[in-house]
Motif scaffolding. Sequence first.
Motif, PDB file in Angstrom:
ATOM      1  N   UNK A 138       9.403  -3.195   4.577  1.00  0.00           N
ATOM      2  CA  UNK A 138       9.848  -3.097   3.193  1.00  0.00           C
ATOM      3  C   UNK A 138      11.164  -3.822   2.939  1.00  0.00           C
ATOM      4  N   UNK A 139      11.638  -4.586   3.914  1.00  0.00           N
ATOM      5  CA  UNK A 139      12.876  -5.302   3.630  1.00  0.00           C
ATOM      6  C   UNK A 139      13.466  -5.989   4.842  1.00  0.00           C
ATOM      7  N   UNK A 151      14.303  -3.053  -1.764  1.00  0.00           N
ATOM      8  CA  UNK A 151      13.996  -4.477  -1.723  1.00  0.00           C
ATOM      9  C   UNK A 151      12.527  -4.735  -2.073  1.00  0.00           C
ATOM     10  N   UNK A 152      11.674  -3.825  -1.649  1.00  0.00           N
ATOM     11  CA  UNK A 152      10.231  -3.989  -1.847  1.00  0.00           C
ATOM     12  C   UNK A 152       9.710  -2.643  -2.305  1.00  0.00           C
ATOM     13  N   UNK A 175       9.022   1.255   6.868  1.00  0.00           N
ATOM     14  CA  UNK A 175       8.799   2.569   6.273  1.00  0.00           C
ATOM     15  C   UNK A 175       7.301   2.833   6.302  1.00  0.00           C
ATOM     16  N   UNK A 177      10.190 -11.005   5.038  1.00  0.00           N
ATOM     17  CA  UNK A 177       9.382  -9.814   5.279  1.00  0.00           C
ATOM     18  C   UNK A 177       8.086  -9.815   4.479  1.00  0.00           C
ATOM     19  N   UNK A 222      13.137  -3.796   7.916  1.00  0.00           N
ATOM     20  CA  UNK A 222      13.141  -2.400   7.486  1.00  0.00           C
ATOM     21  C   UNK A 222      11.705  -1.893   7.477  1.00  0.00           C
ATOM     22  N   UNK A 257       5.030   0.045   7.259  1.00  0.00           N
ATOM     23  CA  UNK A 257       5.023  -1.176   6.461  1.00  0.00           C
ATOM     24  C   UNK A 257       6.420  -1.770   6.438  1.00  0.00           C
TER      25      UNK A 257
END
Lengths: 279, 351, 696
Positions: free
Chosen positions: C27-28, B65-66, C22, C50, C20, C25
């Motif tokens: 990330x989703x 997603x990122x 990771x 996010x 989410x 950080x």
Amino acid sequence: MKNNLKNNKTNANIYIPLNGKIEEITQLTGDVRLFKIKTETPIDYVPGQFFMLSVWGAGEVPISVASLPEKNGTIELCIRKTGIVTSAIHSLKTGQSIGLRGPYGNGFPIDISKGRDVILVAGGIGIAPLRPLIQQFIKNHRKAGKVTLLYGSRTPDEIIFRDEVEEWEESGIAVALTVDKGNDNWKGNVGLVTGLWPEVRTDFKEAVAYICGPDVMIKAAMRDLFFLGMPDERIITTLEAHMKCGVGKCGHCYIGPQYICTDGPVFSYKEIKEQSILK
Amino acid sequence: MKKELILDKNNLSYWLRQIRKKRELIGPLMNGGNDIVFKSVDKIHELVLDCPASLPSPKEFIFPQYEPMLRIRQASNVKYQEITDLSEKTRRVIFGVRSCDISALGLLDRFYLKGHKDSYYAERRRNTLFISIVCKDPDPTCFCIGLGTGPYLEKGFDIQITDLGDRYFVQIGSPEGAKTVKAMSFLFRRPQKTDYEDQYEVFLSSKARFHKRINLKGIRQMILEEKVKDDFWQWVADRCFECGGCVYNCPLCTCFTVTDRAYSEGTERIRLWDACMFKGFTRMAGGILPNEMMVKRTKRWYYHKLIHYPETLGGFGCVGCGRCTITCPGKIDMASIATKLKGLAISEEEK
Amino acid sequence: MNKVLTVCPYCGCGCGLYLHVENGKIVGVSPSRSHPVNNGSLCVKGWNAYEFVAHPDRLKYPMIRQNGELKRSTWNEALTLVAARLDEIKRKHGPDSIGILSSAKCTNEENYLMMKFARAVLGTNNIDHCARLCHSSTVGGLAAAFGSGAMTNSISEITDAKVLFVIGSNTTEQHPMIGMHMLEAVDRGAILIVADPRRTKIAEFAHIHIRQKSGTDVALLMGIMNSIVNEGLVDTDFVRRRTENFDTFEEVLRRYSPDVVEGITGVKANDIRRVARIYAMEKRSMLFYAMGITQHITGIDNVRACANLVMLTGHIGLPMSGLNPLRGQNNVQGACDMGGLPNVYSGYQTVTDPKARKKFEMAWRRKLPESPGLTLTDMIEKAYDSSLKAMYIMGENPLLSDPDLNHVKEALERLEFLVVQDIFPNETSEYADVILPASSYAEKDGTFTNTERRVQLLRKAIEPIGESKPDWEIICELSNSMGYEMNYRGTYEIMEEIAILTPSYGGILHHRLQEGFGLQWPCHNINHSGTPYLHRKKFARGLGTFITVDFVPPDEPPDSEYPFLLTTGRIYFRYHTATMCRRTAVLEREEPESFVEINPEDAERLGIKNRSMVKVSSRRGEIELKAYVTNRTPEGIVFIPFHFREAAANILTNPATDPGAKIPEYKVCAVRIEPLAKPKKVRRIPSVDLEALRIT
């Protein structure tokens, strides 16, 4: 339209821009500037292809080449200030660096114009991608075919490459200009570029047309030329779209089953009709 | 080495523990109420096997997603720019993935790796091993059975396991999968005749449990024959909430946008999931919106999946995972639309 | 990769989502499949919730204004300065010269502490928050009628309702997941009635869409009730057993026959009768309303009229049957519950009640002020006339959200001392003397209460960005440096204190919220499993009261000078003052600029083309923005979203307020519209005769 250049089949990260240096900036009109960018190693490209220009912090934007490749590795790009990235590019100064990736896209098919008359139809900033074509035609000293340029702008002040247009005329290209709105000094045509068909002293059925400009203009010009008997596959245009990657992955420029960035940006009227690209 | 093996259930956690020494282990875990989420596995015994579909699809591990792409540091000296490639290189194993999602990987590979190769995808794909599990009990939303993308696969997987009650039937489908099994070969044994029979039985019973059978070929044909009228697409568009959920959850949607973020330690270029359901997705220079009408956007999604995917990538842009059915607030997901169109076609014939 | 279950920070739906994580950080985001509100769906804001967290613009360290410029400082310097200045102003001008704005974006625990800080540490009841601007009329109106100002039913009940009456709410865009449940109900056969002057998306799904003139809701509702009485559809048993004061109310009601109402509202008398019948005759009838009802000078009356309607038909106190104000912010319900209001402590215990005050005085070991404090809108007035000297604003942005911005700006400039505590710099922080960087929803624990009274646990996903700190820690440290000890080991300890002092939160403790998806208040004790719907056997106050209301026209109706009625609101891709969504790539791209919606007829008359620039002016100011010509807006009415600082709708809006709730009339003011550029006249060369050319 087939790609004129082979794909880059290396393992390098295609998203990393090369470092280019701005050598020269020319103010063409109020919001259009011509950037001459030098790369460390010369890059080969053909008219109709584009580069993804990037300014760190602002983003990337696709820009068509406005010149023929030079041995010293300079590329000319004609940029109108319309959004965040193009404004960021306009704020750059000579000597500063700018990122670029490419060339991407297929480029104009040149072979089909061999021995034929050529009609170039440009609207506004649409003159920029056609400029290298014109340069090429002049360079090749075309004797067989006649080249006619029809060029429409919004106002006389917004005619891009006005000086060059005169040079082109001197080199034997027939030029007809028009503007949407004239001013006191303007003595030329006023109206749509598709109103200039009578200026073309060419047999439409045998000629080739290269069109570039806003969607509405492209649509009208293609329809007219088709009506005037020009075969579908010789009516050539280049399209513009929202792009993020330039390499057929991000999905923004996907129209019909085609990606403007990899299958185009140059399409023939035949392809456009078959794939229902311009709706 | 044999391509088919038997793993005693007691040995599963030991095997995964060994794999985890080399790779980050991601698997389905229960969370909150009854949510299944794929995340790093801390306690292997908590893995939920044969679970309902997770949101979003496991594509998030290979096309996240990122994703930070590049970082640039511009020194005060104008000439000096240092570009760092931020490709993710973590080695991962994703355990418990469903067959439909594995089928999707085949198409994603063709999309991202052909022509200009997407290095971020390639890097993650190379470092990720998938252990898929045959679905014993599909969700009511699942319809892979009509598309040949599940509930079990003949090929295309790294490692596929079938739950036979007290043991797993393990099939190896790729060199990387073979390597992972071979390293622990003493845990496995050769399958007997009864193992094959039991596996076949699981396949049969699983197939019998599907609630939905959807024929996308028929729908494609209807669209190609222009039997789907504009007012139908308008009806679809009117119900769209523009949430992007179908795209975000879809194991086969590939679109992204790129944005720059200027941090004090350098500018990061990031790519994020994007969706063609948004009008700004195709915004052109000067603010022109070619797809301002919602109907153009919903139609584009369906045309892409049903008409153009088969033409360009050789398969439907849908593997029947049912995630859009779960997530769509307007109930205009692939299965609902297909069912509705089938109904329309039948009532048309009646006339 | 880890995934942390938490609550969406955008609207009042309170969707469950996973962050989410990771390498520290975010990330989703992904939706929770089994959450009772969103069942695996999210709106576009949720899906992108996010990205802003790690945006480079985040405030990362405290800042102090020195010689007119904000300069980086240490936490110690900043807090010492704030403590000293507040202390000094309190000593010099009295505690009531300080105003506090709490935040509907912050957790319950933080709002509770903020109110404790205002009342116990500073000694003032001058605490308020943005609920003043959205649902203060609900809190006031429903408290008087029922004894409790909140949504009576649960969101998951909507799908099983038979009639949905939505008035003044753009539900599919502003509460998308509630809109999803409504659409599902319609699919299952429910009748949807929408009353809204604009043709919103939810109106597209409606069986009946009535377009009353803005500001005539009281008349419309009275007309419906009149019709119900005349047609004998009143639940007389309910009215007799459960309510009081019906007779006085009925006398006024008689005046509002559907025909009279047609004249006021522009809604056909027959439609009024139809709505009355449909609504009254089905028991599973749910009434929903939002800003279209509350943001008027008659906000409280509008709410009372809604309350009267549900009491008249007895459509309350049952599942799938009730009155449902849709609260805007993720925790605006909680911020009100926690007493972030000038007149009540947590759980709506009034400051004027000696018993309640005594309880809080004993718990907090401080003498507490007796009279109610200033509302948000009053604070701005008092700042303007310089009797309010200092403000401490946590997580709010009055310089974009309040009416008549030019006036607000001057008011803030006149303050001696302004503290802004936020996650991003915003319009208000530009005027701050001290900026305290707060942590975002992803960096802290706590609880949010959504619009259906569901108290849910917010879970920390990552460490605070930069030097920022969770708001509750900042308040504690500030309080400590002002000599009032606030020491909590975690937010769960604050919640425990709230539970002890607040009857409706009596059984809500963090460890009970760990499993599942929270508890709905009232939840009186540790064994109570929460309340899905309110007023089952009796109203919170005992008997429900019919409060007589009468139609009053809007404060500033259009006239010859300002002939258009301006109504303001939100759009789907934006949220409030846009501090978060502007820093999200997809959301920012979708709606990059402001616009004014105008009807094609009006546009034609004024020579305004779609997407051309126009000037909109009111008696208070003017803005320039693009026109969006659309049938969504009826003739005579224009709509402007208030999110954009470049063309802030609130420069135009009327600061006139409801006398009771002090809510400004955002939904009605008079404006004038002028096209900025004259449409271009293109001289064309005669069109070419293609036919002639073809022959050559």
